[in-house]
Write an enzyme that holds these catalytic residues in place. Sequence first.
Site, mmCIF file in Angstrom:
data_model
loop_
_atom_site.group_PDB
_atom_site.id
_atom_site.type_symbol
_atom_site.label_atom_id
_atom_site.label_comp_id
_atom_site.label_asym_id
_atom_site.label_seq_id
_atom_site.Cartn_x
_atom_site.Cartn_y
_atom_site.Cartn_z
ATOM 1 N N HIS A 1 0.626 -1.162 0.093
ATOM 2 C CA HIS A 1 0.244 0.004 -0.268
ATOM 3 C C HIS A 1 0.766 1.096 -0.352
ATOM 4 O O HIS A 1 1.659 1.463 0.729
ATOM 5 C CB HIS A 1 -0.514 -0.061 1.666
ATOM 6 C CG HIS A 1 -2.018 -1.145 1.008
ATOM 7 N ND1 HIS A 1 -3.459 -0.924 1.675
ATOM 8 C CD2 HIS A 1 -2.381 -1.879 0.822
ATOM 9 C CE1 HIS A 1 -3.791 -1.791 1.597
ATOM 10 N NE2 HIS A 1 -3.555 -2.803 0.415
ATOM 11 N N TYR B 1 -9.123 5.069 7.075
ATOM 12 C CA TYR B 1 -9.382 5.804 8.591
ATOM 13 C C TYR B 1 -10.724 6.732 8.781
ATOM 14 O O TYR B 1 -10.495 7.908 8.419
ATOM 15 C CB TYR B 1 -8.748 6.275 9.368
ATOM 16 C CG TYR B 1 -6.982 5.362 9.033
ATOM 17 C CD1 TYR B 1 -6.551 5.399 10.550
ATOM 18 C CD2 TYR B 1 -6.441 4.811 8.189
ATOM 19 C CE1 TYR B 1 -5.611 3.728 11.107
ATOM 20 C CE2 TYR B 1 -5.341 4.065 8.617
ATOM 21 C CZ TYR B 1 -4.878 3.645 9.648
ATOM 22 O OH TYR B 1 -4.445 2.376 10.065
ATOM 23 N N PRO C 1 -4.047 -0.730 17.661
ATOM 24 C CA PRO C 1 -3.033 -0.382 16.968
ATOM 25 C C PRO C 1 -3.902 0.735 15.673
ATOM 26 O O PRO C 1 -3.765 0.130 14.648
ATOM 27 C CB PRO C 1 -4.803 -1.830 16.969
ATOM 28 C CG PRO C 1 -5.841 -1.644 17.538
ATOM 29 C CD PRO C 1 -5.185 -1.112 19.050
ATOM 30 N N LYS D 1 1.655 -0.943 14.787
ATOM 31 C CA LYS D 1 2.974 -0.401 14.996
ATOM 32 C C LYS D 1 3.530 -1.628 16.275
ATOM 33 O O LYS D 1 4.501 -2.215 16.326
ATOM 34 C CB LYS D 1 3.642 0.852 16.454
ATOM 35 C CG LYS D 1 2.816 2.459 15.430
ATOM 36 C CD LYS D 1 4.615 2.302 14.307
ATOM 37 C CE LYS D 1 4.408 3.243 13.225
ATOM 38 N NZ LYS D 1 4.703 2.897 12.074
ATOM 39 N N TYR E 1 3.697 6.530 9.828
ATOM 40 C CA TYR E 1 3.802 5.397 9.480
ATOM 41 C C TYR E 1 4.026 4.209 8.731
ATOM 42 O O TYR E 1 4.142 2.415 9.227
ATOM 43 C CB TYR E 1 2.186 5.978 8.395
ATOM 44 C CG TYR E 1 1.028 4.504 8.615
ATOM 45 C CD1 TYR E 1 0.015 4.721 9.493
ATOM 46 C CD2 TYR E 1 0.997 3.144 7.749
ATOM 47 C CE1 TYR E 1 -1.012 4.135 9.388
ATOM 48 C CE2 TYR E 1 0.455 3.003 7.294
ATOM 49 C CZ TYR E 1 -1.180 3.190 8.110
ATOM 50 O OH TYR E 1 -1.737 2.246 8.696
#
Length: 391
Positions: free
Chosen positions: A72, A202, A293, A297, A385
């Site tokens: 991704h 998200y 979550p 990580k 990220y």
Amino acid sequence: MHTRVGIVGAGPAGLMLAHLLHQKGIESVVLDTRTREEIEGTIRAGILEQNTVDLMTETGVGERIKRVGSVHHGIELRFGGRGHRIDFDDLTDGRGVTVYPQHEVLKDLIEQRLADGGEIRFGVSDVEVEGITGDTPSIRFTEDGAEEVLHCALVAGCDGSRTQTRSLIPHPDVRQDHFRQYPFAWFGVLVEAPPSSEELIYAHHENGFALISTRTPEVQRLYLQVDPEDSVDNWSDDRIWNELHTRVAGDDVQLKEGPIFQKSILPFRSFVCEPMQRGRLFLAGDAAHTVPPTGAKGMNLAIADVYVLARAMGEFLNRGETAALDAYTTTVLPRVWRAQHFSWWMTSMLHRMPGSSGFDLNRQLAELDTVTRSRAGRTLLAENYVGTPLE
């Protein structure tokens, strides 16, 4: 029984540590109370940072990740009925993340470990670590009804969040526990359906957070923010889909429905144990720290821990140098706390806090707007990220 490193726990931290030590010519034995079938059959999500994929590839266990993992190059932050893409390619010089479930990582590591002739003792019981403050620690355990003793030079506690090895660092005399329980949970479902989006979504909404994630091209993982005291029995399939459509609203996204075949509630907490070592015992992964979550990580922190730990153990066992082992906690904790901050930031920015007011809701929307409008804000999110370099 004798080995150089005794490893308690055959999760990502323990298995990767054994693999890295093997590449340095250091023998180890991995012990786990679970059977191989239980370890490989426990289905868990996984988003691998670029660092984790690179390390596994460089050390010979990344072939299947490269072949079947889904790379991704961004995520979408969704609020106010609109999507805002965080472009990893542009913001991090081509770095990304790979969606590859944790249980598949474990299968790869177990297969390689056994192919290398390494020992994994599955299904043992009564595991007890002794003598960590001396030069000759040992691990007692029961296997097939017989008591065994594994003598080693070093012990790694990689036995997850329900760890027993952590208790060997006395609290509060030696150990400090930093803990935060979040006032909400994730209601997660597995769905037989094609992906609704090429990248993770998200979503911030006044009803609460939602996440559109994926497991495979045929199975999707979807989450809704709920009260931690809620029950799966309160959520019919119709209610789940209605709430997902409400929280991920907009003309530019269409959720693809399908049969829901698993429902579960996941509580949230953050935890850090300090120090992560005592004598000849060294903790890694969830035995030492856990994160929400939201920032993806958990497994990556475990791999980063053992990357440092394997190098330090190698210097001690191969050259007799103690500096890196002595500095293990101070070396890894800054990364752990950066991950805690990033996970907390993502969580607090996207979730509706219980009892929050209109002021709080609009402040969150302003924060999301600031982050997505600014290249500097998008870069900060993207760099954290995809993961900062292991060095």
